[in-house]
Scaffold this motif. Structure first.
Motif, PDB file in Angstrom:
ATOM      1  N   PRO A 139      58.291  51.509 -57.471  1.00 55.66           N
ATOM      2  CA  PRO A 139      58.306  50.291 -57.669  1.00 55.66           C
ATOM      3  C   PRO A 139      56.834  49.744 -57.839  1.00 55.66           C
ATOM      4  O   PRO A 139      56.125  50.062 -57.306  1.00 55.66           O
ATOM      5  CB  PRO A 139      58.875  49.593 -56.438  1.00 55.66           C
ATOM      6  CG  PRO A 139      59.810  50.612 -55.735  1.00 55.66           C
ATOM      7  CD  PRO A 139      58.995  52.013 -55.876  1.00 55.66           C
ATOM      8  N   LEU A 140      57.001  48.559 -58.721  1.00 51.44           N
ATOM      9  CA  LEU A 140      55.577  47.837 -59.110  1.00 51.44           C
ATOM     10  C   LEU A 140      55.399  46.706 -58.500  1.00 51.44           C
ATOM     11  O   LEU A 140      54.215  46.081 -58.537  1.00 51.44           O
ATOM     12  CB  LEU A 140      55.484  47.614 -60.846  1.00 51.44           C
ATOM     13  CG  LEU A 140      55.618  48.768 -61.655  1.00 51.44           C
ATOM     14  CD1 LEU A 140      55.764  48.688 -62.969  1.00 51.44           C
ATOM     15  CD2 LEU A 140      54.437  49.912 -61.116  1.00 51.44           C
ATOM     16  N   GLY A 141      56.387  46.207 -57.805  1.00 52.35           N
ATOM     17  CA  GLY A 141      56.191  44.902 -57.043  1.00 52.35           C
ATOM     18  C   GLY A 141      57.457  44.355 -56.555  1.00 52.35           C
ATOM     19  O   GLY A 141      58.573  45.081 -56.562  1.00 52.35           O
TER      20      GLY A 141
END
Length: 162
Positions: A139-141
């Motif tokens: 995940p990036l955020g």
């Protein structure tokens, strides 16, 4: 005794999904075929299963030759006993997963995805077994309010929510 760890990349062509699981008996292939074929008249699928004793063959079935071939190729790459690979077209894992889990030979499901997939396999002097999977990317955020709204709209657009 020693253990060798391998990472196996699973091929997932555009427009297909894959389900990887573990089972315990030779009749798995026929029971999975019946489960999938009765779930939707439009579903295309291929199944391959690594037999873990006796002749130790790759058993297979399905209603689409290309998907059967993919299932055989990828279950052979994994090389672990009692593992099955199912490829799907014209349907999604969400449409069949609970039915597959209820097949009496099925022990577990490792993955059900269209994302890039890696299978982590341990090899001993006896054979190979799946340790786990890497499904997609890190995940990036955290989703924003706009992302939440987009998610909800998407689920309604494709008919999974009203």
């Amino acid at each position: 005794m020693s253990v060798k760890i391998d990472v196996i990349r699973i091929d997932i062509p555009e427009g297909t999904n894959v389900i990887i699981g573990q089972s315990h008996f030779i009749k798995t292939v026929e029971d999975l075929y019946e489960t999938l074929s009765s779930s939707s008249p439009n579903l295309k699928f291929g199944i391959a299963f690594n037999e873990a004793s006796s002749k130790r063959l790759v058993r297979y079935d399905g209603n689409d030759q290309e998907l059967i071939k993919l299932a055989i190729e990828n279950v052979k790459k994994i090389g672990a006993g009692h593992v099955f690979v199912i490829y799907l077209k014209n349907g999604y894992p969400i449409n069949v997963l609970n039915r597959i889990k209820n097949v009496e030979e099925v022990v577990r499901i490792f993955a059900a995805t269209a994302n890039p997939l890696q299978v982590i396999v341990a090899e001993t002097d006896q054979g190979r077994g799946i340790i786990g999977v890497v499904d997609g990317y890190t995940p990036l955020g955290v989703e924003s309010e706009a992302d939440i709204q987009e998610r909800k709209e998407f689920l309604r657009k494709i008919g999974y929510k009203r």
